[in-house]
Write an enzyme that holds these catalytic residues in place. Structure first.
Site, PDB file in Angstrom:
ATOM      1  N   ASN A  33      -9.062 118.383  25.033  1.00  0.00           N
ATOM      2  CA  ASN A  33     -10.031 117.380  25.506  1.00  0.00           C
ATOM      3  C   ASN A  33     -10.078 117.302  27.034  1.00  0.00           C
ATOM      4  OD1 ASN A  33      -7.731 115.996  26.197  1.00  0.00           O
ATOM      5  ND2 ASN A  33      -8.173 114.149  25.019  1.00  0.00           N
ATOM      6  N   ASP A  59     -10.969 116.165  20.882  1.00  0.00           N
ATOM      7  CA  ASP A  59      -9.731 115.378  20.857  1.00  0.00           C
ATOM      8  C   ASP A  59      -9.006 115.673  19.542  1.00  0.00           C
ATOM      9  OD1 ASP A  59      -7.975 112.897  20.475  1.00  0.00           O
ATOM     10  OD2 ASP A  59      -8.864 112.526  22.443  1.00  0.00           O
ATOM     11  N   LYS A  85       2.449 113.327  28.414  1.00  0.00           N
ATOM     12  CA  LYS A  85       3.845 113.777  28.571  1.00  0.00           C
ATOM     13  C   LYS A  85       4.628 113.115  29.709  1.00  0.00           C
ATOM     14  CE  LYS A  85       2.816 117.579  31.675  1.00  0.00           C
ATOM     15  NZ  LYS A  85       3.188 118.879  32.158  1.00  0.00           N
ATOM     16  N   SER A 125      10.849 118.195  22.420  1.00  0.00           N
ATOM     17  CA  SER A 125      11.456 118.139  23.744  1.00  0.00           C
ATOM     18  C   SER A 125      12.938 117.828  23.638  1.00  0.00           C
ATOM     19  CB  SER A 125      10.764 117.034  24.543  1.00  0.00           C
ATOM     20  OG  SER A 125      11.527 116.699  25.676  1.00  0.00           O
ATOM     21  N   TYR A 149       7.703 107.931  25.040  1.00  0.00           N
ATOM     22  CA  TYR A 149       7.400 109.369  24.958  1.00  0.00           C
ATOM     23  C   TYR A 149       8.369 110.063  24.000  1.00  0.00           C
ATOM     24  CZ  TYR A 149       7.362 114.299  26.290  1.00  0.00           C
ATOM     25  OH  TYR A 149       7.326 115.673  26.247  1.00  0.00           O
ATOM     26  N   LYS A 153       7.994 111.942  20.080  1.00  0.00           N
ATOM     27  CA  LYS A 153       8.489 113.260  19.643  1.00  0.00           C
ATOM     28  C   LYS A 153       9.340 113.097  18.378  1.00  0.00           C
ATOM     29  CE  LYS A 153       6.706 115.795  22.953  1.00  0.00           C
ATOM     30  NZ  LYS A 153       5.422 116.457  22.641  1.00  0.00           N
ATOM     31  N   ASN A 179      13.681 122.473  30.332  1.00  0.00           N
ATOM     32  CA  ASN A 179      12.797 122.188  31.484  1.00  0.00           C
ATOM     33  C   ASN A 179      11.964 123.414  31.862  1.00  0.00           C
ATOM     34  OD1 ASN A 179      14.908 120.101  31.478  1.00  0.00           O
ATOM     35  ND2 ASN A 179      13.929 119.426  33.355  1.00  0.00           N
ATOM     36  N   ARG A 231      20.012 120.450  35.112  1.00  0.00           N
ATOM     37  CA  ARG A 231      19.086 120.648  33.998  1.00  0.00           C
ATOM     38  C   ARG A 231      19.008 122.135  33.648  1.00  0.00           C
ATOM     39  NH1 ARG A 231      19.669 116.071  34.390  1.00  0.00           N
ATOM     40  NH2 ARG A 231      18.175 114.354  34.433  1.00  0.00           N
ATOM     41  N   ARG A 292      17.106 107.774  39.652  1.00  0.00           N
ATOM     42  CA  ARG A 292      15.877 107.375  38.959  1.00  0.00           C
ATOM     43  C   ARG A 292      16.270 106.736  37.627  1.00  0.00           C
ATOM     44  NH1 ARG A 292      11.601 112.140  37.698  1.00  0.00           N
ATOM     45  NH2 ARG A 292      13.332 112.818  36.383  1.00  0.00           N
TER      46      ARG A 292
HETATM   47  P1  NAD Z   1      -0.142 119.605  29.853  1.00  0.00           P
HETATM   48  O1  NAD Z   1      -0.535 118.180  30.132  1.00  0.00           O
HETATM   49  O2  NAD Z   1      -0.273 120.614  30.935  1.00  0.00           O
HETATM   50  O3  NAD Z   1      -0.949 120.140  28.572  1.00  0.00           O
HETATM   51  C1  NAD Z   1      -1.310 119.294  27.502  1.00  0.00           C
HETATM   52  C2  NAD Z   1      -2.780 119.557  27.197  1.00  0.00           C
HETATM   53  O4  NAD Z   1      -3.161 118.717  26.101  1.00  0.00           O
HETATM   54  C3  NAD Z   1      -3.716 119.224  28.357  1.00  0.00           C
HETATM   55  O5  NAD Z   1      -4.580 120.325  28.586  1.00  0.00           O
HETATM   56  C4  NAD Z   1      -4.490 117.989  27.883  1.00  0.00           C
HETATM   57  O6  NAD Z   1      -5.819 117.975  28.387  1.00  0.00           O
HETATM   58  C5  NAD Z   1      -4.434 118.170  26.372  1.00  0.00           C
HETATM   59  N1  NAD Z   1      -4.517 116.917  25.613  1.00  0.00           N
HETATM   60  C6  NAD Z   1      -3.831 115.766  25.810  1.00  0.00           C
HETATM   61  N2  NAD Z   1      -4.163 114.855  24.882  1.00  0.00           N
HETATM   62  C7  NAD Z   1      -5.077 115.438  24.071  1.00  0.00           C
HETATM   63  C8  NAD Z   1      -5.801 115.007  22.939  1.00  0.00           C
HETATM   64  N3  NAD Z   1      -5.661 113.759  22.454  1.00  0.00           N
HETATM   65  N4  NAD Z   1      -6.668 115.873  22.345  1.00  0.00           N
HETATM   66  C9  NAD Z   1      -6.832 117.131  22.841  1.00  0.00           C
HETATM   67  N5  NAD Z   1      -6.178 117.591  23.922  1.00  0.00           N
HETATM   68  C10 NAD Z   1      -5.309 116.754  24.528  1.00  0.00           C
HETATM   69  O7  NAD Z   1       1.355 119.547  29.289  1.00  0.00           O
HETATM   70  P2  NAD Z   1       2.388 120.742  29.047  1.00  0.00           P
HETATM   71  O8  NAD Z   1       3.437 120.655  30.085  1.00  0.00           O
HETATM   72  O9  NAD Z   1       1.674 122.018  28.819  1.00  0.00           O
HETATM   73  O10 NAD Z   1       3.048 120.225  27.683  1.00  0.00           O
HETATM   74  C11 NAD Z   1       2.617 120.680  26.416  1.00  0.00           C
HETATM   75  C12 NAD Z   1       3.454 120.020  25.341  1.00  0.00           C
HETATM   76  O11 NAD Z   1       4.834 120.316  25.568  1.00  0.00           O
HETATM   77  C13 NAD Z   1       3.348 118.495  25.310  1.00  0.00           C
HETATM   78  O12 NAD Z   1       3.339 118.077  23.971  1.00  0.00           O
HETATM   79  C14 NAD Z   1       4.617 118.040  25.998  1.00  0.00           C
HETATM   80  O13 NAD Z   1       5.024 116.778  25.554  1.00  0.00           O
HETATM   81  C15 NAD Z   1       5.590 119.122  25.571  1.00  0.00           C
HETATM   82  N6  NAD Z   1       6.725 119.275  26.501  1.00  0.00           N
HETATM   83  C16 NAD Z   1       6.493 119.548  27.825  1.00  0.00           C
HETATM   84  C17 NAD Z   1       7.568 119.660  28.710  1.00  0.00           C
HETATM   85  C18 NAD Z   1       7.327 119.932  30.177  1.00  0.00           C
HETATM   86  O14 NAD Z   1       8.251 119.742  30.971  1.00  0.00           O
HETATM   87  N7  NAD Z   1       6.178 120.395  30.598  1.00  0.00           N
HETATM   88  C19 NAD Z   1       8.886 119.499  28.245  1.00  0.00           C
HETATM   89  C20 NAD Z   1       9.087 119.239  26.897  1.00  0.00           C
HETATM   90  C21 NAD Z   1       8.002 119.132  26.018  1.00  0.00           C
HETATM   91  N1  UDP Z   2      14.395 114.986  40.505  1.00  0.00           N
HETATM   92  C1  UDP Z   2      14.544 114.670  41.841  1.00  0.00           C
HETATM   93  N2  UDP Z   2      13.424 114.389  42.574  1.00  0.00           N
HETATM   94  C2  UDP Z   2      12.167 114.415  42.047  1.00  0.00           C
HETATM   95  C3  UDP Z   2      12.022 114.756  40.676  1.00  0.00           C
HETATM   96  C4  UDP Z   2      13.158 115.021  39.938  1.00  0.00           C
HETATM   97  O1  UDP Z   2      15.662 114.630  42.356  1.00  0.00           O
HETATM   98  O2  UDP Z   2      11.192 114.142  42.768  1.00  0.00           O
HETATM   99  C5  UDP Z   2      15.589 115.316  39.700  1.00  0.00           C
HETATM  100  C6  UDP Z   2      15.808 114.415  38.486  1.00  0.00           C
HETATM  101  O3  UDP Z   2      16.560 113.274  38.857  1.00  0.00           O
HETATM  102  C7  UDP Z   2      16.547 115.357  37.527  1.00  0.00           C
HETATM  103  C8  UDP Z   2      15.966 116.726  37.858  1.00  0.00           C
HETATM  104  O4  UDP Z   2      15.391 116.611  39.163  1.00  0.00           O
HETATM  105  O5  UDP Z   2      17.937 115.387  37.849  1.00  0.00           O
HETATM  106  C9  UDP Z   2      14.876 117.180  36.876  1.00  0.00           C
HETATM  107  O6  UDP Z   2      13.885 116.164  36.781  1.00  0.00           O
HETATM  108  P1  UDP Z   2      12.500 116.407  36.034  1.00  0.00           P
HETATM  109  O7  UDP Z   2      11.699 115.140  36.150  1.00  0.00           O
HETATM  110  O8  UDP Z   2      11.865 117.662  36.548  1.00  0.00           O
HETATM  111  O9  UDP Z   2      12.922 116.695  34.533  1.00  0.00           O
HETATM  112  P2  UDP Z   2      13.691 115.784  33.445  1.00  0.00           P
HETATM  113  O10 UDP Z   2      14.103 114.510  34.080  1.00  0.00           O
HETATM  114  O11 UDP Z   2      12.667 115.607  32.378  1.00  0.00           O
HETATM  115  O12 UDP Z   2      14.848 116.613  32.992  1.00  0.00           O
END
Ligand code: NAD
Ligand code: UDP
Length: 332
Positions: A33, A59, A85, A125, A149, A153, A179, A231, A292
């Protein structure tokens, strides 16, 4: 070859997975979307893939459109990336998160059931582990959500477990990402968050390129070798290939299967800064700020189960992660 629908396929992880799937001979269909991405991302994806990518703007809560798409595009399997996310935002807007993420997943399952498509890989996640009781974290580690969040999950994983009990012919995988960082080596696609990044690596990249003045390091008094958070950073292309391995596994194994996708190795914030400075040749100024809220000291995966079961392991180095991320950052 199979036809694979990627919900959220225009986003960061979805677009990289699309590249990996296309390279392995699958046909990908993107369903998004564009709430956190833009159609231009799919154009760049098509450039990387070397062919147009069928894209449906919609969506995931639109069950009818999803079901029609599954049937019309003859979809064999779905990878469900779509969702919101940002952990902090989820605390402020829980209703939006449950609606997009949990309601979205239910809608997708209904559409899949209606279309007779029963193979699904879900983006979970490492946040489902909460504050780790032991390290490295294996898949048997107890789960506990610490934000809406994370609860989304967990709820979705529980729904998948119930679906699998009710109808064991479903083929379901929950992939618990650690990560994800880095970008495709072309520099055409990568992580480009709206506004000020929440995550470390996009923030570091924007400081290196001069978009942001400096990084705040959230705490240097953790119980870690240098006091900063540790991480398990995984190259997004390794993560993408993990999805391919999961799909392949599901072809032979119905039921619900849960896998960690990480490297098994942790890096501190200061190590990440240093590696990015080396890859970019640019300084990344930082100051130490208070911890944080909600952050934990260390988090890294046990990857043995994934390695043995999926025959998959992350192979790309920290240098690859930083260099590819820097290349993408200079292109946007
Ligand atoms: P992203 O935001 O880049 O991609 C998500 C996509 O989903 C976007 O393009 C957004 O437009 C689309 N979207 C959101 N809600 C929608 C809806 N209701 N209908 C249709 N499309 C929708 O995020 P990402 O980093 O690529 O993450 C992808 C998945 O992986 C997510 O489920 C996120 O929770 C999970 N995840 C991400 C991370 C990370 O660090 N990036 C870590 C763990 C899990
Ligand atoms: N972090 C930081 N400064 C920032 C963002 C993140 O020091 O501006 C640190 C955060 O405290 C953690 C690590 O970087 O120790 C990874 O954080 P991120 O948000 O990327 O991932 P997550 O918390 O989901 O593991």
């Amino acid at each position: 070859m199979s036809n694979v629908l990627l919900t959220g396929g225009a986003g960061y992880i979805g677009s990289h997975t699309a590249v990996a799937l296309a390279a392995a001979g699958h046909r990908v269909v993107v369903y998004d979307n564009f709430s956190n991405s833009e159609p231009a991302a799919v154009q760049r994806l098509a450039q990387v893939v070397g062919a147009p990518v069928v894209t449906i703007e919609g969506d995931v809560r639109d069950t009818a459109l999803l079901q029609r798409t599954l049937l019309e595009q003859k979809i064999d399997a779905v990878i469900h990336f779509a969702g919101l996310k940002a952990v902090g935002e989820s605390v402020l807007k829980p209703i939006d998160y449950y609606a997009n993420n949990v309601q979205g997943a239910i809608s997708l399952l209904q559409a899949m059931q209606g279309a007779g498509c029963k193979t699904l890989v879900f983006s979970s996640s490492a946040t489902v582990y909460g504050d780790p009781h032991y390290l490295p974290i294996d898949e048997a580690h107890p789960t506990r959500a610490t934000s809406p969040y994370g609860r989304c999950k967990l709820h979705i994983e529980e729904i998948l477990a119930d679906v699998s009990v009710a109808d064991p012919s479903w083929r379901l995988a929950a992939l618990r990402y650690f990560n994800p960082v880095g970008a495709h080596p072309s520099g055409l696609i990568g992580e480009n968050p709206n506004g000020i990044p929440n995550n470390l690596m996009p923030f570091v990249a924007q400081v290196a390129v001069g978009k942001l003045p400096q990084l705040n390091v959230f705490g240097n008094d953790y119980d870690t070798p240098d006091g900063t958070g540790v991480r398990d950073y995984i190259h997004v292309m390794d993560l993408a290939e993990g999805h391919l391995a999961a799909l392949k596994f599901l072809m032979q194994h119905p039921g619900l299967h849960t896998f960690n996708l990480g490297t098994g190795r942790g890096y501190s914030v200061l190590e990440m800064i240093k590696a990015f400075e080396a890859a970019s040749g640019k300084p990344v100024p930082y100051t130490v700020a208070p911890r944080r809220a909600g952050d934990i000291a260390s988090c890294y995966a046990s990857v043995e189960f994934s390695a043995q079961t999926l025959n998959w392991r992350a192979t790309r180095s920290l240098k690859d992660m930083c260099e590819s991320s820097w290349k993408f950052q200079q292109n946007i």
